[in-house]
Every structure is written in C-alpha cells, then in structure tokens.
Design a protein around this motif. Structure first.
Motif, PDB file in Angstrom:
ATOM      1  N   LEU A  11       0.826  -1.205   0.000  1.00  0.00           N
ATOM      2  CA  LEU A  11       0.000   0.000   0.000  1.00  0.00           C
ATOM      3  C   LEU A  11       0.863   1.260   0.000  1.00  0.00           C
ATOM      4  O   LEU A  11       0.577   2.229  -0.714  1.00  0.00           O
ATOM      5  N   ALA A  12       1.930   1.245   0.795  1.00  0.00           N
ATOM      6  CA  ALA A  12       2.823   2.408   0.829  1.00  0.00           C
ATOM      7  C   ALA A  12       3.457   2.640  -0.532  1.00  0.00           C
ATOM      8  O   ALA A  12       3.607   3.789  -0.982  1.00  0.00           O
ATOM      9  N   GLY A  13       3.820   1.569  -1.216  1.00  0.00           N
ATOM     10  CA  GLY A  13       4.404   1.713  -2.540  1.00  0.00           C
ATOM     11  C   GLY A  13       3.441   2.310  -3.547  1.00  0.00           C
ATOM     12  O   GLY A  13       3.805   3.196  -4.328  1.00  0.00           O
ATOM     13  N   VAL A 288      -0.579   1.474   7.147  1.00  0.00           N
ATOM     14  CA  VAL A 288       0.403   1.689   6.079  1.00  0.00           C
ATOM     15  C   VAL A 288       1.713   2.261   6.622  1.00  0.00           C
ATOM     16  O   VAL A 288       2.806   1.844   6.199  1.00  0.00           O
ATOM     17  N   TYR A 289       1.632   3.207   7.577  1.00  0.00           N
ATOM     18  CA  TYR A 289       2.819   3.971   7.942  1.00  0.00           C
ATOM     19  C   TYR A 289       3.355   3.711   9.352  1.00  0.00           C
ATOM     20  O   TYR A 289       4.476   4.132   9.651  1.00  0.00           O
ATOM     21  N   TYR A 315       8.515   0.932   5.769  1.00  0.00           N
ATOM     22  CA  TYR A 315       8.916   2.199   6.405  1.00  0.00           C
ATOM     23  C   TYR A 315       9.599   3.129   5.405  1.00  0.00           C
ATOM     24  O   TYR A 315       9.276   4.319   5.314  1.00  0.00           O
ATOM     25  N   LEU A 316      10.553   2.598   4.637  1.00  0.00           N
ATOM     26  CA  LEU A 316      11.302   3.437   3.697  1.00  0.00           C
ATOM     27  C   LEU A 316      10.406   3.985   2.584  1.00  0.00           C
ATOM     28  O   LEU A 316      10.603   5.119   2.134  1.00  0.00           O
ATOM     29  N   LEU A 317       9.429   3.193   2.145  1.00  0.00           N
ATOM     30  CA  LEU A 317       8.495   3.695   1.135  1.00  0.00           C
ATOM     31  C   LEU A 317       7.659   4.838   1.693  1.00  0.00           C
ATOM     32  O   LEU A 317       7.374   5.816   0.991  1.00  0.00           O
ATOM     33  N   GLY A 318       7.253   4.731   2.956  1.00  0.00           N
ATOM     34  CA  GLY A 318       6.531   5.825   3.593  1.00  0.00           C
ATOM     35  C   GLY A 318       7.375   7.070   3.702  1.00  0.00           C
ATOM     36  O   GLY A 318       6.916   8.191   3.448  1.00  0.00           O
ATOM     37  N   VAL A 319       8.637   6.909   4.080  1.00  0.00           N
ATOM     38  CA  VAL A 319       9.565   8.039   4.152  1.00  0.00           C
ATOM     39  C   VAL A 319       9.771   8.652   2.772  1.00  0.00           C
ATOM     40  O   VAL A 319       9.773   9.883   2.614  1.00  0.00           O
ATOM     41  N   PHE A 320       9.911   7.815   1.750  1.00  0.00           N
ATOM     42  CA  PHE A 320      10.122   8.317   0.394  1.00  0.00           C
ATOM     43  C   PHE A 320       8.920   9.138  -0.073  1.00  0.00           C
ATOM     44  O   PHE A 320       9.077  10.160  -0.758  1.00  0.00           O
ATOM     45  N   GLY A 321       7.712   8.705   0.296  1.00  0.00           N
ATOM     46  CA  GLY A 321       6.523   9.484  -0.047  1.00  0.00           C
ATOM     47  C   GLY A 321       6.562  10.876   0.545  1.00  0.00           C
ATOM     48  O   GLY A 321       6.176  11.856  -0.097  1.00  0.00           O
ATOM     49  N   ARG A 322       7.040  10.973   1.782  1.00  0.00           N
ATOM     50  CA  ARG A 322       7.163  12.285   2.413  1.00  0.00           C
ATOM     51  C   ARG A 322       8.241  13.124   1.730  1.00  0.00           C
ATOM     52  O   ARG A 322       8.092  14.354   1.600  1.00  0.00           O
ATOM     53  N   VAL A 323       9.330  12.486   1.324  1.00  0.00           N
ATOM     54  CA  VAL A 323      10.394  13.221   0.619  1.00  0.00           C
ATOM     55  C   VAL A 323       9.863  13.789  -0.700  1.00  0.00           C
ATOM     56  O   VAL A 323      10.137  14.939  -1.055  1.00  0.00           O
ATOM     57  N   ILE A 324       9.089  12.985  -1.418  1.00  0.00           N
ATOM     58  CA  ILE A 324       8.489  13.444  -2.679  1.00  0.00           C
ATOM     59  C   ILE A 324       7.603  14.654  -2.432  1.00  0.00           C
ATOM     60  O   ILE A 324       7.669  15.663  -3.149  1.00  0.00           O
ATOM     61  N   SER A 325       6.772  14.572  -1.415  1.00  0.00           N
ATOM     62  CA  SER A 325       5.876  15.681  -1.083  1.00  0.00           C
ATOM     63  C   SER A 325       6.650  16.938  -0.724  1.00  0.00           C
ATOM     64  O   SER A 325       6.325  18.039  -1.181  1.00  0.00           O
TER      65      SER A 325
END
Length: 373
Positions: A11-13, A288-289, A315-325
């Motif tokens: 889901l995070a991905g 998810v997070y 966890y890393l996919l969730g962090v990456f989503g925040r980085v993108i934002s």
C-alpha cells in the motif's frame, strides 16, 4: 501470512507512486502580468504580531496594474488596525474596513471574507491570510494561472514554514495528504463536489464563479470554509484546481505546539463525514505507515529476515513518499520525513481530541465558539 506482512509495504508503494505522479502534474504559477482588476482580500483579527510582513508583501506586488488591497479589521482588540494604517500610509490601493458584528449562524472567517468580497467589483478575488507572505509576482502569477487553467477557484498552497519539532512532524502532512491520496487531474475534471480540496491561506477566485457558488455566505457555518467553498463552486457547475505556491508564498500557520494543537482540534472533526469515517482513515494510515515499525522490530527480535525486510521496505516507502511531497511543495526533505510513523500517530491523536472536544461543546477559536451548525 506472507501476503499479510507485505500489505503495508504494498500500500505504501502504491500511494508513494501516486504522489510521484501528482508531483509531476502539479500546477505551478510563474511570473506574469495580469491586466484585469484584482482585489486582494485580507481579513484580520488580533494580528498585530503577524500582519506586518504580509501587508508589506502585498504592497510590493507588481504586474497587476488594477490591484486593490482590502483589509477588514474583524473586531481586533490589539493594535492591528493602527499597524495597517501606518504601513499603508497614503497608498491609494489600500482600504481598511471595519467589520460588522457577527450575525447568528455565521463563523468569523466566512463573515469577514464575505464582507470583503462585497466591498469590491474586481474580476478576480485573492483571499490571503495574515500569516502568508507573498513574493512580488505572486498575485499576478496566481491570477494568470487561474485564467489559463480555466477554473473558477484556484488554491495555491504556500510553502509551510515550521520551527518546533511538533510543527515539523504535523504540518507537512497538509500537502502530503492531498498529494498522496487525491487524484489531482481527476479532481479538476470531475463534477463531484465530494472530490474537492482547497487551502484558504492563498485562494484565488473568479468573481462570477464565486458569486454563482453563493460566496462565503453559502458556507457561513463551515469550519473548513475553504473546502466548503470549493465544493460549492463545483455544485454551481464550476471547476477547481490545486497548485504548488511554494515558490511564490510562504506561511507559518502556528508558532507553538499549543497553538498548533488548538488549530487542528477546532477543525479536524469537520474533515471527515463521521466518527466512523475518521476512525477508518486513521486506522488505514496506521496500517500503512506505523505497522512497518513493529514489523521490523518484531523481525529483529524473532530473527525473521522476512519480517525485517517487510517492515524496512514499508517504512522506507513511507519516508520516500514524504520526501516526494516535500520536494514538490517546498518542504523540508530531510530529516523530517524519517518521523512519518510518529507524524501519523500524532495526527490520530489530534483527530480523537477534536471529536472529543466537539462532543463536549467546548471548541473555541480566537475567543469565539466553534459551533457545528
């Protein structure tokens, strides 16, 4: 079991991929000139400590020959009105209005905004909060984007300035949430009022679309008047759009953890259709997070490489989503995204607090009751 432990990461991905697509599609104002009459509308109530930078930035606007600046003092008890007069001087573009008493059935901000809109006949209305500071080309660029996008309402989200750790954990969720979960282009094309988002800090409206939607009078009792106005524009047959305004506007909404908690508490209950809906959203976010963290730790304790990998990837996919934002909206790319699980837990606590205090009937903002009409 193998499928279930990979559910959060899957889901995070998917959500992170959606955020990446949205980031590429996100509209952004650019420097332009705009010849139609534009009115910047600034409601203020006890904003002596914050209105100075905002008003100075409005006075420095360029590229809009027909610019007017209307400031409405909404029963301030400090020196807000005197400061506005001092900063405006004899600039003919600025008018300071005195707000009328708050009628029954109205909340304060919609009432102030409606009075401002009624006081001008400009073709484009730009609603700005007192904690927003604009770049010199911001009004011209946002108004030009409104026209080129052929929408009736444009929400140009400013760059959110944060100071304390509480702000750094919670505030980035504003842009992250709509960038991650809202299909931007589908929202623009869809006539469904439920598929709408807006931020009232920097909101640009075509006057005819604003009037057709009933203006702020049509959302007079809405705590989230910005989202309610966006939905009203859609119901009236208009279109709305979101844009990244981080290059032309900045905003520090709250200057302490206490004020942040109060601000979110007053309005989060209105963000969901019901307590059940709110609980479902919070549980999904936690799945998810947050769940990847105990998955990882449990895997370490149990000596399970599969659990460790599933938790770490999620966890890393969730962090990456925040980085993108953060990269797309002018936020802090590092190290704040590392705290995504904590951010989600804090958000869940704020949601629960908002519903609890609403049920108790004690929600207040700026010394006025927040009443669910």
């Amino acid at each position: 079991m193998a499928t279930l432990i990979w559910l959060p990461a899957t889901l995070a991905g998917l959500l992170t991929l959606h955020a990446l697509v949205n980031a590429r599609l996100l509209r952004r104002p650019v420097a332009a000139s705009f010849t139609d009459p534009v009115a910047v509308l600034l409601p203020v109530r006890d904003e002596e400590a914050r209105v100075g930078p905002c008003l100075r930035s409005l006075l420095a606007q360029r590229g809009v020959p027909g610019l007017s600046i209307l400031v409405l003092d909404d029963d301030s008890t400090d020196g807000t009105a005197d400061l506005v007069r001092a900063l405006a001087g004899d600039d003919p573009r600025v008018r300071l209005l005195t707000g009328a008493p708050l009628p029954a059935g109205w909340l304060g901000k919609p009432h102030a905004c409606q009075q401002l809109a009624d006081a001008t006949d400009a073709d484009v209305l730009v609603f700005v909060d007192a904690d927003v500071v604009l770049a010199p080309d911001a009004v011209a660029g946002a108004a030009a984007l409104l026209r080129s996008s052929k929408v009736g309402l444009l929400s140009a989200y400013p760059r959110i300035v944060v100071g304390s750790w509480g702000e750094r954990l919670v505030q980035p969720l504003l842009q992250w949430s709509w960038l991650t979960f809202l299909p931007l282009r589908a929202m623009e094309r869809s006539a469904r009022p439920s598929l709408a988002a807006a931020g009232g800090q920097f909101l640009v409206a075509d006057r005819s679309a604003y009037r057709a939607a009933g203006g702020h009078a049509g959302v007079r009792g809405s705590v989230l008047e910005d989202i309610a106005l966006a939905r009203a524009v859609k119901r009236a047959g208009g279109r709305i759009a979101l844009a990244d305004g981080s290059r032309i506007a900045s905003c520090r909404m709250y200057e302490s953890w206490h004020s942040l908690v109060d601000g979110y508490t007053k309005s989060l209950w209105a963000s969901f259709g019901s307590r059940v809906g709110a609980a479902a959203v919070v549980l999904l976010l936690c799945l998810v997070y947050v769940v990847p963290v105990p998955l990882f730790l449990g895997g370490v304790v149990a000596g399970s490489p599969r659990l460790v990998l599933a938790g770490l990837v999620g966890y890393l996919l969730g962090v990456f989503g925040r980085v993108i934002s953060a990269a797309a909206t002018g936020g802090r790319r590092w190290p704040d995204p590392l705290g995504q699980p904590v951010s989600v837990l804090l958000f869940g606590w704020l949601v629960a607090r908002s519903y609890r205090l609403r049920r108790a009937g004690v929600l207040r903002w700026r010394d006025r009751p927040v009443v669910p009409w």
